[in-house]
Motif scaffolding. Structure first.
Motif, PDB file in Angstrom:
ATOM      1  N   PHE A  53      -2.421  10.919   7.335  1.00 60.00           N
ATOM      2  CA  PHE A  53      -2.006  10.068   6.014  1.00 60.00           C
ATOM      3  C   PHE A  53      -2.087   8.620   6.483  1.00 60.00           C
ATOM      4  N   ALA A  54      -2.294   7.459   5.300  1.00 60.09           N
ATOM      5  CA  ALA A  54      -2.472   6.470   5.818  1.00 60.09           C
ATOM      6  C   ALA A  54      -1.368   5.713   4.819  1.00 60.09           C
ATOM      7  N   LEU A  55      -0.679   4.464   4.992  1.00 59.23           N
ATOM      8  CA  LEU A  55      -0.069   3.801   4.067  1.00 59.23           C
ATOM      9  C   LEU A  55       1.289   4.495   3.929  1.00 59.23           C
ATOM     10  N   GLN A  56       2.295   3.389   3.252  1.00 62.48           N
ATOM     11  CA  GLN A  56       3.639   4.022   3.040  1.00 62.48           C
ATOM     12  C   GLN A  56       3.850   5.297   2.034  1.00 62.48           C
ATOM     13  N   GLY A  57       4.535   6.397   2.183  1.00 59.94           N
ATOM     14  CA  GLY A  57       4.685   7.464   1.597  1.00 59.94           C
ATOM     15  C   GLY A  57       5.735   7.227   0.481  1.00 59.94           C
ATOM     16  N   PHE A  58       5.677   7.944  -0.799  1.00 59.29           N
ATOM     17  CA  PHE A  58       6.542   7.454  -1.798  1.00 59.29           C
ATOM     18  C   PHE A  58       6.745   8.763  -2.874  1.00 59.29           C
ATOM     19  N   HIS A  59       7.599   9.500  -2.420  1.00 59.56           N
ATOM     20  CA  HIS A  59       7.790  10.827  -3.017  1.00 59.56           C
ATOM     21  C   HIS A  59       8.564  10.621  -4.218  1.00 59.56           C
ATOM     22  N   ILE A  60       8.254  11.027  -5.456  1.00 57.85           N
ATOM     23  CA  ILE A  60       9.058  11.020  -6.618  1.00 57.85           C
ATOM     24  C   ILE A  60       9.349  12.317  -6.949  1.00 57.85           C
ATOM     25  N   LEU A  61      10.499  12.293  -7.491  1.00 59.49           N
ATOM     26  CA  LEU A  61      11.205  13.804  -7.913  1.00 59.49           C
ATOM     27  C   LEU A  61      11.920  13.606  -9.230  1.00 59.49           C
ATOM     28  N   GLY A  62      11.756  14.606  -9.800  1.00 60.50           N
ATOM     29  CA  GLY A  62      12.295  14.820 -11.192  1.00 60.50           C
ATOM     30  C   GLY A  62      11.349  14.857 -12.307  1.00 60.50           C
ATOM     31  N   ASN A  63      11.866  14.482 -13.650  1.00 61.75           N
ATOM     32  CA  ASN A  63      10.979  14.770 -14.843  1.00 61.75           C
ATOM     33  C   ASN A  63      11.075  13.307 -15.576  1.00 61.75           C
ATOM     34  N   GLY A 101       1.022  -1.285  -0.106  1.00 58.28           N
ATOM     35  CA  GLY A 101      -0.060   0.037   0.066  1.00 58.28           C
ATOM     36  C   GLY A 101       1.008   1.109   0.095  1.00 58.28           C
ATOM     37  N   GLN A 102       0.658   2.194  -0.905  1.00 59.42           N
ATOM     38  CA  GLN A 102       1.585   3.225  -1.077  1.00 59.42           C
ATOM     39  C   GLN A 102       0.708   4.466  -1.566  1.00 59.42           C
ATOM     40  N   ARG A 103       1.145   5.524  -1.023  1.00 56.89           N
ATOM     41  CA  ARG A 103       0.651   7.055  -1.453  1.00 56.89           C
ATOM     42  C   ARG A 103       1.777   7.693  -2.031  1.00 56.89           C
ATOM     43  N   VAL A 104       1.495   7.968  -2.953  1.00 60.00           N
ATOM     44  CA  VAL A 104       2.641   8.689  -3.846  1.00 60.00           C
ATOM     45  C   VAL A 104       2.416  10.373  -4.245  1.00 60.00           C
ATOM     46  N   ILE A 105       3.415  10.964  -4.061  1.00 62.99           N
ATOM     47  CA  ILE A 105       3.526  12.401  -4.300  1.00 62.99           C
ATOM     48  C   ILE A 105       4.470  12.898  -5.219  1.00 62.99           C
ATOM     49  N   ALA A 106       4.072  13.616  -6.471  1.00 63.39           N
ATOM     50  CA  ALA A 106       4.895  14.024  -7.405  1.00 63.39           C
ATOM     51  C   ALA A 106       5.475  15.216  -7.182  1.00 63.39           C
ATOM     52  N   ASN A 107       6.700  15.516  -7.011  1.00 70.04           N
ATOM     53  CA  ASN A 107       7.641  16.693  -7.006  1.00 70.04           C
ATOM     54  C   ASN A 107       6.736  17.460  -5.919  1.00 70.04           C
ATOM     55  N   ASP A 108       6.095  18.666  -6.068  1.00 68.52           N
ATOM     56  CA  ASP A 108       5.537  19.524  -5.026  1.00 68.52           C
ATOM     57  C   ASP A 108       4.203  19.704  -5.277  1.00 68.52           C
ATOM     58  N   ASP A 109       3.615  18.721  -5.786  1.00 64.82           N
ATOM     59  CA  ASP A 109       2.180  18.384  -5.715  1.00 64.82           C
ATOM     60  C   ASP A 109       1.587  19.028  -4.602  1.00 64.82           C
ATOM     61  N   ASP A 161      13.995  10.199  -8.859  1.00 66.56           N
ATOM     62  CA  ASP A 161      14.599   9.926  -7.820  1.00 66.56           C
ATOM     63  C   ASP A 161      13.373   9.755  -6.817  1.00 66.56           C
ATOM     64  N   PHE A 162      13.547   9.068  -5.777  1.00 64.75           N
ATOM     65  CA  PHE A 162      12.333   8.816  -4.914  1.00 64.75           C
ATOM     66  C   PHE A 162      12.920   8.650  -3.316  1.00 64.75           C
ATOM     67  N   THR A 163      11.827   9.250  -2.557  1.00 64.97           N
ATOM     68  CA  THR A 163      12.045   8.979  -1.074  1.00 64.97           C
ATOM     69  C   THR A 163      10.944   8.177  -0.372  1.00 64.97           C
ATOM     70  N   VAL A 164      11.143   7.323   0.275  1.00 66.51           N
ATOM     71  CA  VAL A 164      10.188   6.547   0.968  1.00 66.51           C
ATOM     72  C   VAL A 164       9.854   6.716   2.465  1.00 66.51           C
ATOM     73  N   CYS A 165       8.805   7.107   2.623  1.00 64.64           N
ATOM     74  CA  CYS A 165       8.411   7.681   4.162  1.00 64.64           C
ATOM     75  C   CYS A 165       7.254   6.469   4.877  1.00 64.64           C
ATOM     76  N   ASN A 166       7.891   5.786   5.750  1.00 65.20           N
ATOM     77  CA  ASN A 166       7.294   4.795   6.542  1.00 65.20           C
ATOM     78  C   ASN A 166       6.431   5.508   7.761  1.00 65.20           C
ATOM     79  N   ASP A 167       6.727   6.833   8.245  1.00 66.92           N
ATOM     80  CA  ASP A 167       6.240   7.594   9.350  1.00 66.92           C
ATOM     81  C   ASP A 167       5.335   8.499   8.552  1.00 66.92           C
ATOM     82  N   PRO A 168       3.874   8.205   8.797  1.00 66.05           N
ATOM     83  CA  PRO A 168       2.972   9.120   8.179  1.00 66.05           C
ATOM     84  C   PRO A 168       3.285  10.784   8.634  1.00 66.05           C
ATOM     85  N   SER A 169       4.070  11.001   9.504  1.00 64.10           N
ATOM     86  CA  SER A 169       4.321  12.380  10.047  1.00 64.10           C
ATOM     87  C   SER A 169       5.666  12.929   9.279  1.00 64.10           C
TER      88      SER A 169
END
Length: 403
Positions: A243-253, A221-229, A263-271
């Motif tokens: 927030f729920a689920l593992q955060g997944f921040h994708i960066l770039g074009n 289960g992942q919630r994804v954020i692209a750049n500065d959405d 590039d990406f950052t994984v966030c297991n802590d909802p905060s």
């Protein structure tokens, strides 16, 4: 088991799953998530089959499953739009080993912010495992409407059972919010096992988010954020939404990383604010998740201003031309159950209908949109299993509901 003890156990399981989640993701997992992102963008296309043919082709299937005789892509059905914006499509994708349910977003939903919530623990008959669990009322209503017009996802169940593929859920924006509500309902019932949402605002209060995390741990289960959405920064209806689920921040074009494209950052802590989005970010970042809105693959970067501007310009008129209501008054009081199946979706729809005012729904519909339905594909998907007549009939016009 006493209710407090069971609730504590759910919280413990959720925490354990997040703690065990990988700090990084494998190459195969990145592409698995990317596929869900492409599908969420394809939901804005009037013909997702053609749009996705460049990505889900025979060569891609054979690279994962050599000698497979399955079709690379099978469009099962489209559904909606309902009055509240429940809309999307279902596809079988053997390369992913998934039957994927895709929820389309709509623009303008945020204009109906209010303090109303829905007790999804009661609504979905979850029982002691989700006491005082609340969710975004409009997203919940949109899901219940879609659930009803598909006869509780009858075709999805058929293809999951006949192909052996796993049930997965995805969506973008408001569609990502609806996808989370769907994932809570279907995950609790033991039907879906994967969920990915893209550019979605917060949907659940802490109690509901805890249950969600217990159902889909880590990469499931992942919630994804692209750049500065900026959209994920919204708190739509309750100031305690989380927030729920593992955060997944994708960066770039799409060209920023030679291996992944992003590039990406994984966030297991909802905060963890690294996966919260940016309140002042450009809305263009909301319109491109691996591929521009309305597309489904190469080029999987940048923006598609032509598609985005055309969609925004015609959103309201297109929605009013096709939106339908499916609410019916329940004939009897449903019996509360804690089993893995949920009683009549008509009863659930009536309960949510009482929660959200018609005025809020009207404002939401006025700002929302829909593309032309893929009628030919819908007919083919239904005839494949001979259950077209079993889908709940679309009843009533949008004007009748909004009167």
């Amino acid at each position: 088991m006493p209710s407090l003890a069971r609730t504590g156990l759910v919280a413990l399981v959720a925490a354990a799953k997040l703690a065990l989640a990988q700090d990084d993701v494998s190459s195969s997992q990145f592409w698995h998530e990317r596929y869900h992102g492409l599908l969420s963008m394809a939901a804005y296309n009037s013909d997702p089959t053609t749009a996705c043919a460049q990505t889900f082709d025979q060569a891609a299937l054979e690279s994962s499953f050599p000698g497979s005789t399955a079709a690379p892509w099978t469009y099962v059905q489209g559904f909606g739009p309902t009055v509240s914006g429940g809309e999307g499509f279902v596809a079988v994708i053997p390369e992913m080993d998934k039957v994927v349910m895709v929820f389309k977003g709509m623009f303008g939903w945020e204009s109906t912010f209010n303090q109303s919530t829905v007790d999804v623990g009661q609504l979905f008959y979850i029982g002691d495992s989700c006491q005082n669990c609340t969710a975004h009322a409009a997203a919940t209503q949109a899901y219940i409407e879609a659930k009803e017009i598909t006869n509780d996802w009858e075709l999805v169940k058929y293809y999951v059972n006949t192909t052996g593929a796993q049930w997965s859920i995805t969506g973008h924006g408001f569609g990502g919010m609806v996808a989370q509500v769907a994932s809570l309902d279907l995950g609790w019932r033991g039907l879906s096992h994967w969920t990915h949402n893209h550019g979605a605002a917060r949907v659940f209060n802490p109690a509901a988010a805890t249950l969600m995390n217990s159902l889909y741990g880590g990469e499931a289960g992942q919630r994804v954020i692209a750049n500065d959405d900026p959209v994920p920064t919204y708190i739509p209806e309750s100031d305690d939404y989380t927030f729920a689920l593992q955060g997944f921040h994708i960066l770039g074009n799409g060209t920023s990383n030679a291996t992944y494209g992003y590039d990406f950052t994984v966030c297991n802590d909802p905060s963890d604010e690294a996966c919260h989005g940016t309140a002042s970010g450009p809305i263009d970042d909301h319109l491109s998740y691996y591929t521009p809105i309305g597309q489904c693959g190469k080029p999987y970067y940048g923006t598609n201003d032509t598609v985005a501007e055309a969609y925004l310009a015609t959103a309201s008129s297109a929605f009013y031309a096709t939106a339908t209501s499916t609410f019916t008054t329940p004939s009897s009081t449903p019996v509360t159950s804690t089993t893995s199946e949920v009683p009549s979706s008509s009863s659930a729809a009536a309960e949510v209908s009482a929660t959200v005012s018609a005025g809020a729904v009207a404002a939401d519909a006025a700002a929302s949109g829909a593309t032309t339905s893929n009628t030919a594909n819908d007919a083919n998907g239904a005839s494949a299993v001979g259950v077209a007549g079993s889908l709940v009939a679309l009843v009533g016009a949008a004007s009748a509901f909004l009167a």
